[in-house]
Design a protein around this motif. Structure first.
Motif, short mmCIF file in Angstrom:
data_model
loop_
_atom_site.label_atom_id
_atom_site.label_comp_id
_atom_site.label_asym_id
_atom_site.label_seq_id
_atom_site.Cartn_x
_atom_site.Cartn_y
_atom_site.Cartn_z
N SER A 6 -23.46 40.95 14.16
CA SER A 6 -24.66 40.85 14.38
C SER A 6 -24.86 40.59 16.09
CB SER A 6 -25.14 39.58 13.76
OG SER A 6 -24.42 38.10 13.97
N ASP A 7 -23.72 40.38 16.66
CA ASP A 7 -23.84 40.20 18.13
C ASP A 7 -23.60 41.65 18.82
OD1 ASP A 7 -21.70 37.31 17.72
OD2 ASP A 7 -23.99 37.29 17.95
N HIS A 8 -23.72 42.67 18.18
CA HIS A 8 -23.76 43.88 18.76
C HIS A 8 -25.20 44.52 18.61
CE1 HIS A 8 -19.35 43.25 18.53
NE2 HIS A 8 -19.42 44.35 19.47
N ARG A 9 -25.57 45.32 19.48
CA ARG A 9 -26.82 46.09 19.19
C ARG A 9 -27.05 47.44 20.24
NH1 ARG A 9 -31.98 42.96 21.35
NH2 ARG A 9 -32.63 45.10 20.58
N GLN A 10 -27.65 48.12 19.94
CA GLN A 10 -27.79 49.68 20.55
C GLN A 10 -28.93 49.78 21.16
OE1 GLN A 10 -26.38 52.75 18.25
NE2 GLN A 10 -24.13 52.08 18.40
N CYS A 11 -29.30 50.61 22.25
CA CYS A 11 -30.26 51.18 22.76
C CYS A 11 -30.04 52.43 23.54
CB CYS A 11 -31.18 49.96 23.60
SG CYS A 11 -30.13 49.65 25.22
N ASP A 12 -31.18 52.97 23.93
CA ASP A 12 -30.85 54.09 24.84
C ASP A 12 -30.50 53.84 26.41
OD1 ASP A 12 -30.91 56.27 22.85
OD2 ASP A 12 -33.00 56.02 23.16
N VAL A 13 -31.52 52.80 26.69
CA VAL A 13 -31.53 52.45 28.16
C VAL A 13 -31.47 50.93 28.14
CG1 VAL A 13 -32.72 52.56 30.56
CG2 VAL A 13 -32.67 54.61 29.16
N LEU A 14 -30.50 50.51 29.03
CA LEU A 14 -30.57 48.85 29.27
C LEU A 14 -31.06 48.90 30.80
CD1 LEU A 14 -30.18 45.95 28.41
CD2 LEU A 14 -27.77 46.63 29.26
N GLY A 243 -27.31 31.02 23.65
CA GLY A 243 -26.03 30.23 23.02
C GLY A 243 -24.98 31.39 22.59
N ARG A 244 -25.36 32.75 22.33
CA ARG A 244 -24.65 33.65 21.73
C ARG A 244 -24.38 34.59 22.94
NH1 ARG A 244 -28.43 36.40 18.14
NH2 ARG A 244 -26.68 37.73 17.48
N GLU A 245 -23.07 35.30 22.84
CA GLU A 245 -22.83 36.30 23.76
C GLU A 245 -23.11 37.57 22.89
OE1 GLU A 245 -18.68 37.83 25.06
OE2 GLU A 245 -19.27 36.30 26.43
N ILE A 246 -23.70 38.54 23.41
CA ILE A 246 -24.22 39.76 22.67
C ILE A 246 -23.81 41.06 23.67
CG2 ILE A 246 -26.02 41.18 21.61
CD1 ILE A 246 -27.79 38.51 21.75
N GLU A 247 -23.26 41.85 22.93
CA GLU A 247 -22.62 43.18 23.47
C GLU A 247 -23.83 44.20 23.19
OE1 GLU A 247 -19.17 46.51 23.25
OE2 GLU A 247 -18.66 44.57 23.78
N VAL A 248 -24.54 44.91 24.09
CA VAL A 248 -25.40 46.19 23.99
C VAL A 248 -24.75 47.25 24.42
CG1 VAL A 248 -26.61 45.48 26.01
CG2 VAL A 248 -27.54 46.65 24.17
N GLN A 249 -24.79 48.23 23.51
CA GLN A 249 -24.33 49.73 23.87
C GLN A 249 -25.52 50.64 24.29
OE1 GLN A 249 -21.89 51.81 20.74
NE2 GLN A 249 -21.77 53.43 22.27
#
Length: 548
Positions: A6-14, A243-249
């Motif tokens: 759940s700490d991963h997510r995606q988008c086209d442009v960050l 409080g969460r570390e999230i990685e976005v691709q």
């Protein structure tokens, strides 16, 4: 820490940041059909742009054309070349060309895809008569705007009642009551309708448009690192939120538009040695984008460039230490350096260059500096008198100039000599040292500033600190003309773009107009968004072609 699914997510442009450059990039990419995620470090949106005056420099724009004011990209480029510091053309010319070509396209695009509307001011290019300069047509500002929703905008240190155009037309600094009364009915109606002005209108209009185009915004999201696939490719970022570390691709790329580094005391001391008075930007401007880009091998440049000038102290508990206000435009005021000598034309447009002058060792040449005047200054500037009352000890007073010399630790007789020489020049009307008699402050279109020369003779004499007040730094990762960040080896870092004052900005401390922060910021954001659409197409994505 280990990250769950759940700490991963995606988008086209960050997009990192939410100021004018960030939102321009986000809007361009989103209108083109890309999924855009905007991460803002603070709880508020808009960055320094939201608290700005909204002045925007856009050459060859359609508003000027509609008013019959001739201009062209070639003339704008000639002006940029003529105004630039020696040696800059070799590294910046391709960026100036792209900016000159795309600025007007950007403005038409924003007005086409948002509720924002701009109007010309009567201001000229301040470095007239350099080649390519124009007497009118390049300076604009947003008109009042009622946003579709109430956005959590960055709080402004000054009231948002007046538009930039109205501030040019009145003298709020010297005649606050008269100025308020002049526009009172209009200001009341503006409040009733919930309209915003200046930089707040610009940011709210861009936020509305971005939201309608499908952008997602996350506040209190501090981006900590970029995620790299190999040495020359960025594929996303990691940020901390609640409080969460999230990685976005980010499938197509990341845009760094996180502002300057003026609140990073270590970098500031390294690149701007010597004293400063205040910082007029939000405290979140700690150079996160510059740090992350450097960590993945980006080439940094222009780290010693900034928007700076004089400033006044802010109220306590504000997210900035001071306000960038041109309170020195007074006929009975001069600036002296640590030797008690005048060192510049006080009405020079790029006064920050004189304040930041360096000696052969790279140290501050003139600082600490002081504004010197007499008792009439506080009488003729009620708002300055208020800030002096609110901040005891900020202004020094002496019954004689010799008293001031002692208080300021200036060489004996130096200040007396400087004032005597200036007063003698006032008698002739000719500033033989710095040609101030030719200056008209920021030009005739701006009624806020007083030109001319008047003697300094009425006790008590006053001194106000006049070291650098930073509005923003302008150094960061070097990019090519598409906004693509360059590695130290000169190769582009695929998927990493940078815009605004986070980049190695091609317009540094030497500005070419009052609006050459917002105008170029918007343009470089637009260029980055356009480049990401081209990248998406090259990767096989269908994008929406927009006629700007």
């Amino acid at each position: 820490m280990s990250m769950q699914e759940s700490d991963h997510r995606q988008c086209d442009v960050l997009v990192i940041g939410s100021g004018s450059a960030a939102l321009s990039a986000a809007l361009r990419a989103a209108v083109g059909g890309l999924q855009v995620l905007v991460l803002e470090k603070s709880a508020f949106l808009g960055g320094t742009s939201a608290i700005s005056g909204g002045a925007t420099w856009i050459p060859a724009n359609h508003h000027a054309q509609q008013h019959g004011l001739a201009d062209s990209c070639d003339e704008a480029l000639a002006y940029l070349r003529a105004a630039a510091p020696e040696g800059w053309q070799a590294s910046e010319d391709l960026l100036w060309q792209r900016m000159s070509e795309q600025a007007a396209v950007m403005l038409r695009f924003i007005e086409q895809h948002s509720a924002l509307r701009f109007a010309l001011t009567a201001e000229s290019d301040p470095l007239w008569p350099l080649p390519g300069a124009k007497q009118q047509g390049r300076m604009l500002a947003p008109l009042p705007l009622k946003p579709y929703r109430r956005w959590p905008l960055r709080v402004t240190p000054l009231p948002r009642f007046f538009t930039y155009h109205e501030l040019l037309a009145c003298d709020l600094w010297h005649q606050p009551v008269r100025s308020w009364l002049r526009f009172l009915p209009r200001l009341v109606m503006r409040q009733i309708r919930g309209e915003l002005t200046k930089g707040a209108a610009l940011i709210a209009g861009l936020l509305d448009a971005c939201e309608r185009a499908g952008c997602e915004f996350v506040t209190e999201a501090e981006v900590e690192t970029l995620v790299v696939q190999h040495q020359h490719q960025v594929k996303g970022a990691r940020y901390r939120h609640q409080g969460r570390e999230i990685e976005v691709q980010a499938q197509q790329g990341v845009v760094i538009a996180s502002g300057g580094f003026e609140w990073d005391s270590t970098r500031r001391a390294q690149h701007f040695p010597g004293p400063h008075d205040f910082i007029a930007s939000p405290k979140e401007n700690t150079g996160d984008g510059q740090r992350m880009a450097q960590a993945v091998g980006a080439q940094l440049a222009h780290m010693d460039q900034a928007n700076m000038g004089g400033g006044i102290p802010a109220a306590q508990n504000m997210p900035w230490s001071g306000l960038s206000i041109y309170f020195h435009y007074e006929p009975n005021a001069i600036l002296v350096n640590r030797a008690g000598r005048r060192f510049t034309n006080e009405f020079a447009f790029n006064l920050g260059e004189a304040l930041d002058a360096r000696d052969e060792r790279g140290e501050a040449q003139h600082l600490p500096a002081w504004l010197i005047s007499d008792a009439r200054l506080l009488k003729q500037a009620p708002l300055l008198r208020y800030y002096c009352w609110r901040t005891p000890g900020w202004v020094r007073q002496g019954k004689t100039l010799a008293d001031l010399e002692q208080q300021l630790a200036l060489p004996c007789g130096s200040l007396q000599h400087s004032v005597k020489r200036y007063n003698a020049q006032c008698a002739t009307g000719v500033d033989s040292d710095f040609a101030r008699h030719h200056s008209r402050a920021h030009a005739n279109a701006d009624r806020r500033f007083k030109g001319g020369m008047q003697v300094i003779e009425s006790a008590p004499f006053i001194a106000i600190p006049f070291n650098r007040t930073f509005l923003t730094t302008k150094g960061g990762p070097r990019t090519d003309a598409s906004g693509n960040v360059l590695h130290r080896d000169g190769q582009p870092i695929a998927g990493l773009y940078c815009a605004g004052v986070a980049m190695a900005n091609p317009i540094g401390t030497r500005a070419v107009s009052a609006g050459t922060t917002l105008g170029p910021n918007l343009t470089w954001g637009f260029i980055c968004g356009s480049s990401l659409l081209m990248r998406a197409q090259a990767n096989g994505r269908e994008v929406v072609r927009c006629r700007a």
